[in-house]
Design a protein around this motif. Structure first.
Motif, PDB file in Angstrom:
ATOM      1  N   TYR A 300       0.850  -1.189   0.000  1.00 46.49           N
ATOM      2  CA  TYR A 300       0.000   0.000   0.000  1.00 46.49           C
ATOM      3  C   TYR A 300       0.885   1.240   0.000  1.00 46.49           C
ATOM      4  O   TYR A 300       1.884   1.300   0.719  1.00 46.49           O
ATOM      5  N   ALA A 301       0.501   2.233  -0.787  1.00 46.88           N
ATOM      6  CA  ALA A 301       1.381   3.386  -1.004  1.00 46.88           C
ATOM      7  C   ALA A 301       1.694   4.149   0.274  1.00 46.88           C
ATOM      8  O   ALA A 301       2.784   4.713   0.410  1.00 46.88           O
ATOM      9  N   ARG A 302       0.769   4.180   1.230  1.00 46.56           N
ATOM     10  CA  ARG A 302       0.981   4.936   2.468  1.00 46.56           C
ATOM     11  C   ARG A 302       1.366   4.020   3.626  1.00 46.56           C
ATOM     12  O   ARG A 302       1.096   4.328   4.785  1.00 46.56           O
ATOM     13  N   PRO A 324       4.527   4.874  -6.002  1.00 46.95           N
ATOM     14  CA  PRO A 324       3.137   4.402  -5.962  1.00 46.95           C
ATOM     15  C   PRO A 324       2.472   4.343  -7.331  1.00 46.95           C
ATOM     16  O   PRO A 324       1.469   3.657  -7.494  1.00 46.95           O
ATOM     17  N   GLU A 325       3.036   5.047  -8.326  1.00 51.26           N
ATOM     18  CA  GLU A 325       2.414   5.019  -9.654  1.00 51.26           C
ATOM     19  C   GLU A 325       2.719   3.726 -10.409  1.00 51.26           C
ATOM     20  O   GLU A 325       2.163   3.482 -11.485  1.00 51.26           O
ATOM     21  N   ASP A 328       2.683  -3.023  -8.112  1.00 53.97           N
ATOM     22  CA  ASP A 328       3.619  -3.762  -7.250  1.00 53.97           C
ATOM     23  C   ASP A 328       3.639  -5.250  -7.606  1.00 53.97           C
ATOM     24  O   ASP A 328       3.257  -6.112  -6.824  1.00 53.97           O
TER      25      ASP A 328
END
Length: 388
Positions: A300-302, A324-325, A328
């Motif tokens: 998760y990006a955060r 995050p772009e 994954d």
């Protein structure tokens, strides 16, 4: 972010998750959830809220909308806040009761008759058009629906993708319009986020949006509305419940505290809530420079992820940053120190802040850890559907 806390507070979950992966019972890219810990956390929160005179609506997006976990939480916190229509349907199907709908995402107009028939305690409305739609659907069902007015967040405290709400300066006129609608009754206010954890200490503190909600309630009270609710979501936990009560909230919306994964829990292992999940994947391949790549899908990006544990050898390796772009497909770890043994298929364990519902991960629910007799209850997708 939470690996040290998990190893300190719930090593049984770490051992069980590693064993399930080694045996092939769970695939890589799986969140292993400790049902006993989730239920114990819910029980603690319910008792503290009752002591303080607060009402709780639980949130499950971060849990993967899982029916086993929903039922465990609902045994102690009966009503939920659903962030969107798909989540509301999953919660309803699992037998939980509707507390607040439209929590972050407005209910699509065509779904309103279905969901208002469940008799939710409240529905959040962001604007007049949505309030009219709720009124029309409620009138068609022969009832009047209580609504919470979502306030526009304070400057600098609105997350991208979550814009919307009634400006405080326009609330008086907005309320006058709602008072003319036959199918709704103004029941209170809400904003998001009302509480955030300090980035250094992790301690919960009110945001300026909380103050906006308090002022909005005063505006509605001045118009003659009584018994007004104020739901103050975000960072609800055992540590923040006294703050909510002191500042005048009536409702909290526990989410990450159900798994012991608020930012405060990453910094303070003495918090009452127990860490209740671990992310399990495995080494997929190794780069020429020695960096292992693990299978992704659940990052998760955060997440603020920092390290991974490879339990076969006990190696702790740093986790490389990933933009995050990018999808994954894999996540890179730091190369092991000279002599470090990393092999294809090695289990890799992570503990970080997540929102399972936006991943493509598997969710494994384990019960019995508190009794020393863990058993796998089942595998689910990230939306709570059972996998055969």
């Amino acid at each position: 972010m939470f690996l040290d806390s998990l190893l300190t507070r719930n090593p049984e979950l770490v051992d069980a998750a590693a064993g399930l992966h080694r045996s092939g019972a769970i695939p890589p890219d799986t969140y292993v959830m400790d049902l006993d810990a989730v239920e114990a956390n819910a029980s603690l929160l319910a008792a503290e809220a009752g002591r303080l005179g607060l009402t709780l609506w639980f949130v499950v997006k971060q849990l993967g909308r899982n029916p086993e976990l929903i039922r465990a939480v609902a045994r102690h916190i009966p009503r939920y806040a659903a962030i969107d229509a798909p989540e509301a349907r999953t919660l309803h199907a699992a037998g939980a009761r509707a507390g607040n709908l439209g929590h972050l995402v407005q209910i699509p107009r065509r779904a309103l008759p279905e969901m208002l028939a469940w008799q939710p305690e409240t529905v959040t409305v962001f604007d007049l058009a949505n309030a009219r739609a709720v009124s029309e659907a409620a009138t068609g069902l022969g009832r009047v629906q209580d609504v919470l007015v979502r306030l526009e967040g304070a400057d600098g405290f609105v997350y991208p993708g979550q814009e919307g709400g009634v400006p405080l300066a326009a609330l008086d006129d907005f309320a006058a319009e709602l008072e003319r609608l036959p199918g709704v009754r103004i029941a209170g206010v809400t904003a998001f986020p009302c509480v955030l954890c300090d980035p250094v200490t992790g301690a919960p503190a009110p945001t300026p949006s909380f103050e906006v909600a308090l002022k909005a309630r005063q505006v509605l009270a001045a118009r003659g509305h009584t018994d007004l609710k104020l739901s103050a979501p975000s960072a609800t936990s055992m540590a923040s419940l006294p703050l909510l009560a002191e500042l005048g909230a009536t409702h909290g919306e526990p989410g990450h505290c159900l798994t012991g994964t608020t930012p405060l829990h990453a910094r303070d292992t003495t918090q009452p809530e127990k860490p209740a999940y671990v992310y399990v994947t495995e080494v997929a391949h190794t780069l020429a420079d020695g960096r292992p790549a693990v299978f992704g899908g659940g990052f998760y990006a955060r997440s603020h992820i920092t390290s991974a544990l490879l339990p076969r050898t006990g190696l702790r390796l740093g986790v490389r940053h990933a933009p995050p772009e990018n999808i994954d497909y894999y996540r890179l770890l730091d190369a092991p120190p000279r002599g470090g043994d990393v092999r294809l298929g090695d289990t890799a364990l992570f503990a970080f802040r997540t929102q399972i519902f936006v991943t493509r991960s598997t969710v494994a629910v384990v019960a019995g850890l508190s009794d020393g007799a863990p058993r796998l209850l089942g595998l689910y997708d990230a939306q709570g559907r059972a996998l055969s």
